[in-house]
Design a protein around this motif. Structure first.
Motif, PDB file in Angstrom:
ATOM      1  N   THR A 184     -15.780  42.047   5.307  1.00  0.00           N
ATOM      2  CA  THR A 184     -14.729  41.286   6.005  1.00  0.00           C
ATOM      3  C   THR A 184     -15.326  40.347   7.044  1.00  0.00           C
ATOM      4  O   THR A 184     -16.229  40.727   7.801  1.00  0.00           O
ATOM      5  CB  THR A 184     -13.771  42.260   6.731  1.00  0.00           C
ATOM      6  N   LEU A 185     -14.763  39.152   7.071  1.00  0.00           N
ATOM      7  CA  LEU A 185     -15.097  38.159   8.099  1.00  0.00           C
ATOM      8  C   LEU A 185     -13.868  37.937   8.971  1.00  0.00           C
ATOM      9  O   LEU A 185     -12.777  37.667   8.465  1.00  0.00           O
ATOM     10  CB  LEU A 185     -15.484  36.838   7.420  1.00  0.00           C
ATOM     11  N   ALA A 186     -14.029  38.056  10.298  1.00  0.00           N
ATOM     12  CA  ALA A 186     -12.928  37.781  11.230  1.00  0.00           C
ATOM     13  C   ALA A 186     -13.338  36.615  12.122  1.00  0.00           C
ATOM     14  O   ALA A 186     -14.362  36.668  12.806  1.00  0.00           O
ATOM     15  CB  ALA A 186     -12.623  39.009  12.074  1.00  0.00           C
ATOM     16  N   VAL A 187     -12.536  35.548  12.075  1.00  0.00           N
ATOM     17  CA  VAL A 187     -12.861  34.312  12.795  1.00  0.00           C
ATOM     18  C   VAL A 187     -11.753  33.985  13.780  1.00  0.00           C
ATOM     19  O   VAL A 187     -10.572  34.173  13.477  1.00  0.00           O
ATOM     20  CB  VAL A 187     -12.990  33.126  11.805  1.00  0.00           C
ATOM     21  N   ARG A 188     -12.148  33.496  14.929  1.00  0.00           N
ATOM     22  CA  ARG A 188     -11.177  32.999  15.900  1.00  0.00           C
ATOM     23  C   ARG A 188     -11.546  31.554  16.221  1.00  0.00           C
ATOM     24  O   ARG A 188     -12.684  31.269  16.574  1.00  0.00           O
ATOM     25  CB  ARG A 188     -11.260  33.829  17.168  1.00  0.00           C
ATOM     26  N   GLU A 189     -10.589  30.666  16.068  1.00  0.00           N
ATOM     27  CA  GLU A 189     -10.851  29.260  16.390  1.00  0.00           C
ATOM     28  C   GLU A 189      -9.717  28.709  17.239  1.00  0.00           C
ATOM     29  O   GLU A 189      -8.543  29.004  16.963  1.00  0.00           O
ATOM     30  CB  GLU A 189     -10.936  28.430  15.104  1.00  0.00           C
ATOM     31  N   PRO A 190     -10.018  27.892  18.236  1.00  0.00           N
ATOM     32  CA  PRO A 190      -8.942  27.175  18.910  1.00  0.00           C
ATOM     33  C   PRO A 190      -8.326  26.219  17.901  1.00  0.00           C
ATOM     34  O   PRO A 190      -9.044  25.577  17.132  1.00  0.00           O
ATOM     35  CB  PRO A 190      -9.648  26.411  20.034  1.00  0.00           C
ATOM     36  N   CYS A 191      -7.004  26.170  17.869  1.00  0.00           N
ATOM     37  CA  CYS A 191      -6.322  25.367  16.848  1.00  0.00           C
ATOM     38  C   CYS A 191      -5.831  24.071  17.480  1.00  0.00           C
ATOM     39  O   CYS A 191      -5.106  24.096  18.472  1.00  0.00           O
ATOM     40  CB  CYS A 191      -5.155  26.170  16.290  1.00  0.00           C
TER      41      CYS A 191
ATOM     42  N   GLU B 195      -7.841  25.753   6.786  1.00  0.00           N
ATOM     43  CA  GLU B 195      -7.561  26.238   5.427  1.00  0.00           C
ATOM     44  C   GLU B 195      -8.458  25.530   4.418  1.00  0.00           C
ATOM     45  O   GLU B 195      -9.049  26.147   3.535  1.00  0.00           O
ATOM     46  CB  GLU B 195      -6.100  25.966   5.071  1.00  0.00           C
ATOM     47  N   ASP B 196      -8.587  24.230   4.590  1.00  0.00           N
ATOM     48  CA  ASP B 196      -9.392  23.416   3.677  1.00  0.00           C
ATOM     49  C   ASP B 196     -10.871  23.831   3.725  1.00  0.00           C
ATOM     50  O   ASP B 196     -11.550  23.883   2.708  1.00  0.00           O
ATOM     51  CB  ASP B 196      -9.227  21.936   4.073  1.00  0.00           C
ATOM     52  N   LEU B 197     -11.319  24.163   4.930  1.00  0.00           N
ATOM     53  CA  LEU B 197     -12.722  24.563   5.116  1.00  0.00           C
ATOM     54  C   LEU B 197     -13.063  25.816   4.309  1.00  0.00           C
ATOM     55  O   LEU B 197     -14.170  25.965   3.819  1.00  0.00           O
ATOM     56  CB  LEU B 197     -12.949  24.815   6.614  1.00  0.00           C
ATOM     57  N   PHE B 198     -12.078  26.719   4.193  1.00  0.00           N
ATOM     58  CA  PHE B 198     -12.317  27.976   3.487  1.00  0.00           C
ATOM     59  C   PHE B 198     -12.057  27.857   1.984  1.00  0.00           C
ATOM     60  O   PHE B 198     -12.319  28.802   1.244  1.00  0.00           O
ATOM     61  CB  PHE B 198     -11.455  29.099   4.082  1.00  0.00           C
ATOM     62  N   SER B 199     -11.523  26.707   1.547  1.00  0.00           N
ATOM     63  CA  SER B 199     -11.271  26.565   0.106  1.00  0.00           C
ATOM     64  C   SER B 199     -12.604  26.353  -0.609  1.00  0.00           C
ATOM     65  O   SER B 199     -13.566  25.833  -0.025  1.00  0.00           O
ATOM     66  CB  SER B 199     -10.320  25.398  -0.155  1.00  0.00           C
ATOM     67  N   GLU B 200     -12.656  26.799  -1.846  1.00  0.00           N
ATOM     68  CA  GLU B 200     -13.865  26.685  -2.676  1.00  0.00           C
ATOM     69  C   GLU B 200     -15.080  27.296  -2.004  1.00  0.00           C
ATOM     70  O   GLU B 200     -16.170  26.706  -1.983  1.00  0.00           O
ATOM     71  CB  GLU B 200     -14.117  25.212  -3.033  1.00  0.00           C
TER      72      GLU B 200
ATOM     73  N   SER C 124     -10.114  36.326  -0.431  1.00  0.00           N
ATOM     74  CA  SER C 124      -8.787  36.226   0.171  1.00  0.00           C
ATOM     75  C   SER C 124      -8.954  35.739   1.603  1.00  0.00           C
ATOM     76  O   SER C 124      -9.848  36.187   2.322  1.00  0.00           O
ATOM     77  CB  SER C 124      -8.078  37.579   0.138  1.00  0.00           C
ATOM     78  N   VAL C 125      -8.114  34.795   1.975  1.00  0.00           N
ATOM     79  CA  VAL C 125      -8.218  34.196   3.310  1.00  0.00           C
ATOM     80  C   VAL C 125      -6.826  34.183   3.928  1.00  0.00           C
ATOM     81  O   VAL C 125      -5.903  33.599   3.379  1.00  0.00           O
ATOM     82  CB  VAL C 125      -8.767  32.748   3.227  1.00  0.00           C
TER      83      VAL C 125
ATOM     84  N   ALA D  27     -10.985  36.965   6.311  1.00  0.00           N
ATOM     85  CA  ALA D  27     -11.392  36.612   4.945  1.00  0.00           C
ATOM     86  C   ALA D  27     -12.198  37.757   4.353  1.00  0.00           C
ATOM     87  O   ALA D  27     -13.002  38.393   5.033  1.00  0.00           O
ATOM     88  CB  ALA D  27     -12.225  35.339   4.960  1.00  0.00           C
ATOM     89  N   THR D  28     -11.954  38.018   3.066  1.00  0.00           N
ATOM     90  CA  THR D  28     -12.704  39.061   2.362  1.00  0.00           C
ATOM     91  C   THR D  28     -13.632  38.390   1.370  1.00  0.00           C
ATOM     92  O   THR D  28     -13.237  37.469   0.654  1.00  0.00           O
ATOM     93  CB  THR D  28     -11.730  40.004   1.607  1.00  0.00           C
ATOM     94  N   ARG D  29     -14.844  38.874   1.318  1.00  0.00           N
ATOM     95  CA  ARG D  29     -15.857  38.302   0.425  1.00  0.00           C
ATOM     96  C   ARG D  29     -15.625  38.830  -0.995  1.00  0.00           C
ATOM     97  O   ARG D  29     -15.489  40.033  -1.155  1.00  0.00           O
ATOM     98  CB  ARG D  29     -17.228  38.705   0.970  1.00  0.00           C
TER      99      ARG D  29
END
Ligand SMILES: C[S@@+](CC[C@H](N)C(=O)[O-])C[C@H]1O[C@@H](n2cnc3c(N)ncnc32)[C@H](O)[C@@H]1O
Length: 208
Positions: free
Chosen positions: A131-138, A182-187, A192-193, A206-208
């Motif tokens: 599992t990847l856990a990310v926090r970003e200012p939006c 969302e786009d950054l994590f596509s492809e 699962s994101v 996100a799960t690898r």
């Protein structure tokens, strides 16, 4: 600047209960994990997790030697022995494929040049099923924000708003909108994101 930022960040981190808890909870339950805190800064998430999960090994990596020194000193003062800190770059990590079972990444991707490369590198060092856990200012996509970003980049109004936004973390041109994240994590190799808004932050699991 490093020690000043570390103190300010510690203050913010202590007051940051709900979002901080959600980010760390995304990685639970902790078992005998090996966990990467990438862009660890002064090491607060790495030390929180190492304390909460004594059976786990936590590795905090940052590109700044100043932050790594501060993090090492803090872990040593707090006598936390299952955490280590080292220099490294999210865009090219010196770890074997599938090395980590979990990764936390807080406030780093928006300050990195090669963002897609960074995400791919996290996928490479994360085990399948990890599992990847990310926090970003939006970045805001509201009407005012769209107006500000519609102004020429050299505009005085945009400069003022950007500077003020940097303090509040809402209008920085470096920050991404939800759609851009969302786009950054596509492809990528993540299967699962999930994105969840928390005030001005966005949490990505996100799960690898
Ligand atoms: C906003 S701070 C967040 C620090 C920490 N994750 C936290 O939440 O307290 C961003 C951190 O990313 C680090 N950083 C920037 N570019 C990096 C890179 N290419 N590789 C690794 N770390 C990086 C910075 O040195 C800084 O410590």
């Amino acid at each position: 600047m490093g020690p000043v930022y570390a103190r300010m960040r510690q203050y913010g981190h202590n007051r940051d209960g709900n979002t901080k808890t959600c980010l760390v909870d995304a990685l639970t339950p902790f078992e005998d994990d090996i966990i990467l805190d990438i862009g660890t800064g002064p090491g607060m998430y790495a030390m929180d997790i190492a304390t909460a999960a004594p059976s786990c090994r936590v590795v905090g990596i940052d590109i700044s030697e100043t932050f790594i020194d501060i993090a090492k000193e803090s872990a040593s003062s707090a006598k936390i022995s299952n955490v280590e800190f080292a220099l490294g770059n999210i865009e090219s990590l010196g770890f074997a494929d599938n090395h980590f079972s979990k990764i936390i990444c807080a406030g780093v991707i928006s300050v990195v040049h090669q963002r897609k490369q960074a995400i791919n590198e996290l996928a490479r060092v994360l085990r399948p099923g990890g599992t990847l856990a990310v926090r970003e200012p939006c970045r805001s996509t509201g009407a005012f924000s769209r107006f500000v970003f519609g102004l020429p980049s050299e505009s005085r109004i945009r400069g003022l708003c950007t500077n003020a936004g940097l303090l509040g973390g809402h209008f920085s041109p470096g920050f991404m909108s939800k759609a851009e994240i969302e786009d950054l994590f596509s492809e990528t190799a993540f299967s699962s994101v999930e994105l969840e808004e928390h005030g001005r932050d966005i949490l990505i699991t996100a799960t690898r």
